[in-house]
Design an enzyme around this catalytic site. Structure first.
Site, PDB file in Angstrom:
ATOM      1  N   TYR A 144       0.869  -1.180   0.000  1.00 30.99           N
ATOM      2  CA  TYR A 144       0.000   0.000   0.000  1.00 30.99           C
ATOM      3  C   TYR A 144       0.903   1.226   0.000  1.00 30.99           C
ATOM      4  O   TYR A 144       1.834   1.317   0.809  1.00 30.99           O
ATOM      5  CB  TYR A 144      -0.884  -0.019   1.249  1.00 30.99           C
ATOM      6  CG  TYR A 144      -1.752   1.204   1.430  1.00 30.99           C
ATOM      7  CD1 TYR A 144      -2.879   1.411   0.630  1.00 30.99           C
ATOM      8  CD2 TYR A 144      -1.454   2.154   2.407  1.00 30.99           C
ATOM      9  CE1 TYR A 144      -3.689   2.521   0.812  1.00 30.99           C
ATOM     10  CE2 TYR A 144      -2.258   3.272   2.594  1.00 30.99           C
ATOM     11  CZ  TYR A 144      -3.370   3.451   1.795  1.00 30.99           C
ATOM     12  OH  TYR A 144      -4.174   4.552   1.970  1.00 30.99           O
ATOM     13  N   ASP A 239       9.465   2.679  -0.819  1.00 29.53           N
ATOM     14  CA  ASP A 239       8.477   3.348   0.019  1.00 29.53           C
ATOM     15  C   ASP A 239       8.808   2.996   1.466  1.00 29.53           C
ATOM     16  O   ASP A 239       8.454   1.926   1.967  1.00 29.53           O
ATOM     17  CB  ASP A 239       7.065   2.890  -0.360  1.00 29.53           C
ATOM     18  CG  ASP A 239       6.006   3.566   0.505  1.00 29.53           C
ATOM     19  OD1 ASP A 239       6.370   4.236   1.496  1.00 29.53           O
ATOM     20  OD2 ASP A 239       4.809   3.417   0.192  1.00 29.53           O
ATOM     21  N   LYS A 267       5.609   9.159   8.627  1.00 31.76           N
ATOM     22  CA  LYS A 267       5.377   8.542   9.937  1.00 31.76           C
ATOM     23  C   LYS A 267       6.422   8.945  10.977  1.00 31.76           C
ATOM     24  O   LYS A 267       6.310   9.997  11.582  1.00 31.76           O
ATOM     25  CB  LYS A 267       5.242   7.022   9.791  1.00 31.76           C
ATOM     26  CG  LYS A 267       4.004   6.637   8.937  1.00 31.76           C
ATOM     27  CD  LYS A 267       3.650   5.184   9.066  1.00 31.76           C
ATOM     28  CE  LYS A 267       2.615   4.722   8.068  1.00 31.76           C
ATOM     29  NZ  LYS A 267       1.232   4.915   8.444  1.00 31.76           N
TER      30      LYS A 267
HETATM   31  N1  HOZ Z   1      -0.272   2.955   6.305  1.00 30.02           N
HETATM   32  C1  HOZ Z   1      -1.263   3.098   7.299  1.00 30.02           C
HETATM   33  C2  HOZ Z   1      -1.973   1.809   7.553  1.00 30.02           C
HETATM   34  N2  HOZ Z   1      -1.409   0.718   6.975  1.00 30.02           N
HETATM   35  C3  HOZ Z   1      -2.159   4.172   6.961  1.00 30.02           C
HETATM   36  C4  HOZ Z   1      -3.094   4.514   8.048  1.00 30.02           C
HETATM   37  C5  HOZ Z   1      -4.386   4.927   7.457  1.00 30.02           C
HETATM   38  O1  HOZ Z   1      -4.690   4.526   6.336  1.00 30.02           O
HETATM   39  O2  HOZ Z   1      -5.089   5.619   8.173  1.00 30.02           O
END
Ligand code: HOZ
Length: 421
Positions: A144, A239, A267
């Site tokens: 993702y 990423d 983050k």
């Molecule tokens: N990468 C985060 C969760 N895998 C993102 C958090 C979100 O989407 O709020």
């Protein structure tokens, strides 16, 4: 467990906010019940609106490597409040942060600050396309990279949790620019580059996947990506929004000894404030406006609060390298004795218990997990005061604020939760 106030707030929220949450992963859809509405955090603990206390392994989905309300971060924020919170003009602190990033992660010769991980990956991809003059991007199933249109194809995180196959609103033409391959498949990468290598602008990868649960790269996988991209004139984008500064000061690229062309971070770099960045080779980043023709901008980019928080975090990490050994030990303690019916994956302070006996090496194997069993486990942990990500397809995070006692308490709770299923 009393959740009446959270329940009431969730019902109220759903009247004005889609699904009652401002990001889908927070909704507890796959584990059931209302999400606890959080009122306070300190160290590794959070408290909800009903007064329930939890040991937190979500850490705001990764940023809180140093725990909630780390004193250096709070102090830096207080200082900013005295001078002004946004100027939309350059500040010295931004330069210092870019320098600290380059010193920590040498492949980031030049950096552009943005406000979210999505912005960082979207921009890095645009830069890769602008630099190479090509359109196609390779991504991996279950990874993702934020909600960038073309990268929502076969995406992990909330998309996987909610089982959304094709995201409505993404034009087919955008999705067609993405080639999604199985994570860890060297064969698939080699084959794809043989067939279409001259049209591929970039390969974007989570060097340790965290958005289908934690899935490490198998030996040779990242090396293959580096080799194929270099051979075919494509760019390699790591990423590291999740892994940057978490797995090592220099991120996964330091851990595995691979130098990508571009990197995205977020983050941890904000310590809980909204900031992210993309950067990399000087010759590539020099193509970004105003020094080059690839446009990318942002009113709040380099926001003083977020930048000063980032500087405080990086200074702390740089002056206390032993932090990474501590995180390694604590997370190893947490994942040392998984029950027979689970598979545990861990890299540094990222971990996932998968409810499957199958080795989890990619999205297909992650999906062999028994998500109902996970939901039961999650509820049992929550009721014992342990706050885990409400999805099988997310990583857990340990922070420097978790003590040996916190971990021991969590392990005991996990044994009870496993036994109760
Ligand atoms: N990468 C985060 C969760 N895998 C993102 C958090 C979100 O989407 O709020």
């Amino acid at each position: 467990m009393n959740q009446s106030r959270s329940q009431a707030l969730f019902e109220r929220a759903q009247k004005t906010i889609p699904g009652g949450v401002n990001s889908p992963v927070r909704a507890f859809r796959s584990v059931g019940g209302a999400p606890p509405f959080i009122v306070r955090g300190e160290g590794c603990r959070i408290w909800d609106a009903d007064g329930n206390e939890y040991i937190d392994y979500v850490g705001s989905w990764g940023p809180l490597l140093l725990g909630h309300r780390r004193p250096e971060v709070i102090e830096a924020l207080r200082e900013v409040l005295d001078i002004g919170t946004s100027f939309g003009a350059p500040t010295e602190a931004e330069v210092e942060l870019a320098e600290l990033i380059r010193e920590s992660m040498p492949s980031m010769e030049m950096t552009r600050l943005v406000s979210s991980g999505t912005e960082a990956t979207m921009s890095a991809l645009r830069v890769a396309r602008g630099f190479t003059g090509r359109d196609l991007a390779v991504k991996f199933e279950g990874c993702y990279h934020g909600h960038v249109d073309s990268l929502l194809v076969k995406a992990g995180s909330g998309v996987a949790t909610l089982g959304i196959p094709d995201t409505a609103g993404v034009p087919a033409a955008f999705a067609d620019t993405t080639i999604a391959l199985p994570y860890n498949s060297i064969d698939a990468v080699e084959q794809t580059f043989r067939a279409r290598g001259d049209r591929i602008a970039a390969v974007i990868v989570e060097p340790v996947a965290g958005n289908m649960g934690c899935v490490p790269p198998r030996p040779g996988f990242l090396e293959c990506l580096r080799h194929e991209t270099e051979k075919r004139g494509a760019l390699l984008i790591f990423d590291e929004v999740m892994t940057g500064f978490r797995l090592a000061l220099g991120g996964a690229q330091q851990l595995y000894g691979i130098r990508p062309d571009l990197t995205t971070i977020g983050k941890v770099i904000g310590g809980g404030l909204p900031i992210a960045a993309y950067g990399g080779r000087r010759d590539i980043m020099s193509q970004v406006a105003p020094s080059g023709p690839i446009y990318q901008a942002g009113t709040l980019s380099g926001n003083p609060l977020a930048v000063r928080a980032g500087i405080a975090v990086l200074r702390r990490l740089r002056s206390h390298p032993e932090i990474y050994d501590q995180l390694e030990r604590r997370t190893a303690q947490l994942t040392a004795a998984p029950p027979a019916e689970t598979t545990v994956n861990r890299v540094g302070s990222m971990f996932t218990f998968f409810f499957t006996k199958t080795a989890v090496t990619d999205y297909a194997s992650a999906k062999t997990s028994d998500t109902k069993a996970f939901a039961q486990f999650h509820r049992a942990m929550l009721e014992q005061g342990i706050y885990l990500a409400p999805s099988q397809f997310e990583a857990g995070f340990v922070s420097t604020a978790h003590t040996e006692q916190d971990i021991a308490r969590t392990v005991e709770a996990a044994h009870r939760a496993f036994a109760a299923r």
